[in-house]
Design a protein around this motif. Structure first.
Motif, mmCIF file in Angstrom:
data_model
loop_
_atom_site.group_PDB
_atom_site.id
_atom_site.type_symbol
_atom_site.label_atom_id
_atom_site.label_comp_id
_atom_site.label_asym_id
_atom_site.label_seq_id
_atom_site.Cartn_x
_atom_site.Cartn_y
_atom_site.Cartn_z
ATOM 1 N N ILE A 73 63.693 16.558 38.970
ATOM 2 C CA ILE A 73 64.385 17.642 39.670
ATOM 3 C C ILE A 73 63.598 18.948 39.707
ATOM 4 O O ILE A 73 63.755 19.740 40.645
ATOM 5 C CB ILE A 73 65.770 17.903 39.029
ATOM 6 C CG1 ILE A 73 66.655 18.736 39.967
ATOM 7 C CG2 ILE A 73 65.624 18.569 37.653
ATOM 8 C CD1 ILE A 73 68.099 18.806 39.527
ATOM 9 N N GLY A 74 62.743 19.185 38.712
ATOM 10 C CA GLY A 74 62.036 20.456 38.627
ATOM 11 C C GLY A 74 61.256 20.856 39.870
ATOM 12 O O GLY A 74 61.414 21.986 40.374
ATOM 13 N N LEU A 147 67.286 15.455 28.035
ATOM 14 C CA LEU A 147 66.793 16.762 27.597
ATOM 15 C C LEU A 147 65.846 17.384 28.609
ATOM 16 O O LEU A 147 65.960 18.575 28.954
ATOM 17 C CB LEU A 147 66.094 16.624 26.240
ATOM 18 C CG LEU A 147 66.978 16.540 25.001
ATOM 19 C CD1 LEU A 147 66.130 16.212 23.780
ATOM 20 C CD2 LEU A 147 67.726 17.853 24.785
ATOM 21 N N PHE A 148 64.901 16.594 29.086
ATOM 22 C CA PHE A 148 63.888 17.149 29.984
ATOM 23 C C PHE A 148 64.411 17.327 31.405
ATOM 24 O O PHE A 148 63.912 18.182 32.140
ATOM 25 C CB PHE A 148 62.633 16.281 29.941
ATOM 26 C CG PHE A 148 61.949 16.290 28.599
ATOM 27 C CD1 PHE A 148 61.686 17.495 27.959
ATOM 28 C CD2 PHE A 148 61.597 15.114 27.959
ATOM 29 C CE1 PHE A 148 61.073 17.524 26.707
ATOM 30 C CE2 PHE A 148 60.987 15.135 26.711
ATOM 31 C CZ PHE A 148 60.730 16.342 26.082
ATOM 32 N N LEU A 149 65.409 16.546 31.790
ATOM 33 C CA LEU A 149 66.072 16.800 33.064
ATOM 34 C C LEU A 149 66.796 18.141 33.007
ATOM 35 O O LEU A 149 66.734 18.937 33.946
ATOM 36 C CB LEU A 149 67.063 15.679 33.388
ATOM 37 C CG LEU A 149 67.840 15.825 34.699
ATOM 38 C CD1 LEU A 149 66.905 15.752 35.897
ATOM 39 C CD2 LEU A 149 68.916 14.751 34.813
ATOM 40 N N VAL A 154 66.883 24.205 34.262
ATOM 41 C CA VAL A 154 67.104 25.593 33.830
ATOM 42 C C VAL A 154 65.838 26.443 33.800
ATOM 43 O O VAL A 154 65.936 27.664 33.710
ATOM 44 C CB VAL A 154 67.763 25.631 32.435
ATOM 45 C CG1 VAL A 154 69.089 24.882 32.446
ATOM 46 C CG2 VAL A 154 66.838 25.058 31.367
ATOM 47 N N SER A 155 64.670 25.844 33.863
ATOM 48 C CA SER A 155 63.444 26.634 33.711
ATOM 49 C C SER A 155 62.367 26.227 34.717
ATOM 50 O O SER A 155 62.186 25.035 34.989
ATOM 51 C CB SER A 155 62.878 26.470 32.294
ATOM 52 O OG SER A 155 61.639 27.129 32.159
ATOM 53 N N ARG A 156 61.672 27.226 35.230
ATOM 54 C CA ARG A 156 60.529 26.965 36.109
ATOM 55 C C ARG A 156 59.293 26.572 35.313
ATOM 56 O O ARG A 156 58.275 26.173 35.877
ATOM 57 C CB ARG A 156 60.230 28.199 36.958
ATOM 58 C CG ARG A 156 61.295 28.495 38.019
ATOM 59 C CD ARG A 156 60.911 29.686 38.868
ATOM 60 N NE ARG A 156 61.870 29.908 39.934
ATOM 61 C CZ ARG A 156 61.831 29.321 41.125
ATOM 62 N NH1 ARG A 156 60.853 28.466 41.389
ATOM 63 N NH2 ARG A 156 62.743 29.573 42.048
ATOM 64 N N HIS A 157 59.351 26.724 34.006
ATOM 65 C CA HIS A 157 58.229 26.365 33.139
ATOM 66 C C HIS A 157 58.564 25.114 32.328
ATOM 67 O O HIS A 157 58.121 24.961 31.196
ATOM 68 C CB HIS A 157 57.894 27.528 32.205
ATOM 69 C CG HIS A 157 57.666 28.827 32.913
ATOM 70 N ND1 HIS A 157 56.561 29.057 33.709
ATOM 71 C CD2 HIS A 157 58.415 29.952 32.977
ATOM 72 C CE1 HIS A 157 56.625 30.281 34.218
ATOM 73 N NE2 HIS A 157 57.741 30.842 33.798
ATOM 74 N N GLY A 227 74.460 19.448 34.907
ATOM 75 C CA GLY A 227 75.377 19.422 36.045
ATOM 76 C C GLY A 227 76.012 20.776 36.291
ATOM 77 O O GLY A 227 76.160 21.211 37.441
ATOM 78 N N GLN A 228 76.371 21.466 35.192
ATOM 79 C CA GLN A 228 76.958 22.795 35.330
ATOM 80 C C GLN A 228 75.955 23.792 35.900
ATOM 81 O O GLN A 228 76.303 24.630 36.742
ATOM 82 C CB GLN A 228 77.452 23.290 33.961
ATOM 83 C CG GLN A 228 78.591 22.484 33.376
ATOM 84 C CD GLN A 228 79.795 22.415 34.300
ATOM 85 O OE1 GLN A 228 80.326 23.441 34.726
ATOM 86 N NE2 GLN A 228 80.229 21.201 34.613
ATOM 87 N N LYS A 229 74.721 23.717 35.465
ATOM 88 C CA LYS A 229 73.687 24.627 35.978
ATOM 89 C C LYS A 229 73.421 24.373 37.452
ATOM 90 O O LYS A 229 73.201 25.308 38.225
ATOM 91 C CB LYS A 229 72.389 24.479 35.178
ATOM 92 C CG LYS A 229 72.478 24.952 33.745
ATOM 93 C CD LYS A 229 72.815 26.430 33.645
ATOM 94 C CE LYS A 229 71.699 27.313 34.167
ATOM 95 N NZ LYS A 229 71.994 28.755 34.005
ATOM 96 N N LEU A 230 73.443 23.112 37.845
ATOM 97 C CA LEU A 230 73.215 22.807 39.257
ATOM 98 C C LEU A 230 74.377 23.318 40.106
ATOM 99 O O LEU A 230 74.179 23.718 41.252
ATOM 100 C CB LEU A 230 73.041 21.301 39.452
ATOM 101 C CG LEU A 230 72.405 20.874 40.783
ATOM 102 C CD1 LEU A 230 70.989 21.428 40.902
ATOM 103 C CD2 LEU A 230 72.391 19.356 40.913
#
Length: 239
Positions: A73-74, A147-149, A154-157, A227-230
């Protein structure tokens, strides 16, 4: 909850030429190491456990998890193409769940399968070492992918942070420092492997009930929060 179209697009992104090279390189290196160790040292159960624990589970599995989890997704969030997916009539938790399934599948294939093959090369599954570490790679793949998804959401890095986690926390602190071991996916997976092996070659500093609870808890919470962040990502024109 599972969307085939989202899954197909995610598989295509993860198995593109550049990422595929990296995904194949790590298992190939493990198999090369296993073949060299077997050729020079012969079949040795303890050596097999050391190689599978020290390289396969501590290094290869989390690194593949970083590639698959953040890559699911990143890049879409970074380049803005996620807006085209979010504009479709697909629920955002469904997008996250589908991408998680794809990331888990890719991580398992590129980590658990070569771990088993390497174990067979090293000692022919003596004392269930190959099977134990394969099971550890399978359960670790689920937690790492979640975790990595989440990190990719949440982060561009995400890739940099994921690499630091994989190489510094899991491969170094999670293997050597007692306090850090309790918060290590590697150690949770080893607790499951220890149950499978039952011979003392595979050990963990975390008890099996706690390890299972942590694996399930981290996977569920990371998936839910992603899911909440998306949900909070707003498209142009949305209020």
């Amino acid at each position: 909850m599972y969307n085939p179209t989202v899954a197909r697009l995610t598989y295509r992104a993860l198995l593109g030429r550049r990422r595929a090279l990296i995904l194949f390189a790590l298992p190939a290196l493990l198999l090369l190491i296993a073949a060299a160790v077997r050729a020079f040292n012969g079949a040795d159960d303890q050596v097999a456990a050391d190689v599978l624990g020290g390289f396969a589970l501590a290094t290869m599995v989390p690194l593949i998890g970083v590639i698959a989890g953040t890559g699911a997704i990143g890049p879409e969030i970074d380049d803005g193409s996620i807006v085209y997916l979010l504009s479709k009539p697909v629920k955002r938790p469904t997008i996250i769940f589908t991408k998680l399934i794809v990331a888990i599948a890719v991580t398992m294939v590129f980590s658990a399968v070569p771990t088993f093959v390497a174990g067979m090369i090293l000692n022919g599954n003596g004392q269930q070492v190959a099977v134990a570490y394969t099971v550890a790679a399978l359960v670790a793949s689920i937690a790492y992918s979640a975790l990595f998804l989440l990190l990719g959401t949440v982060s561009r890095h995400a890739v940099v942070i994921g690499l630091v986690y994989a190489l510094v926390w899991e491969a170094l602190f999670g293997s050597l420092i007692s306090g850090a071991k309790t918060l290590s996916v590697q150690q949770w997976a080893l607790a499951v492997a220890q149950k499978v092996s039952g011979e003392g070659l595979v050990t963990s500093d975390v008890g099996l009930p706690a390890a299972v609870a942590l694996l399930v808890g981290v996977t569920v919470l990371a998936t839910w929060y992603a899911g909440q962040k998306l949900r909070t990502l707003k498209l142009a024109g949305e209020e």
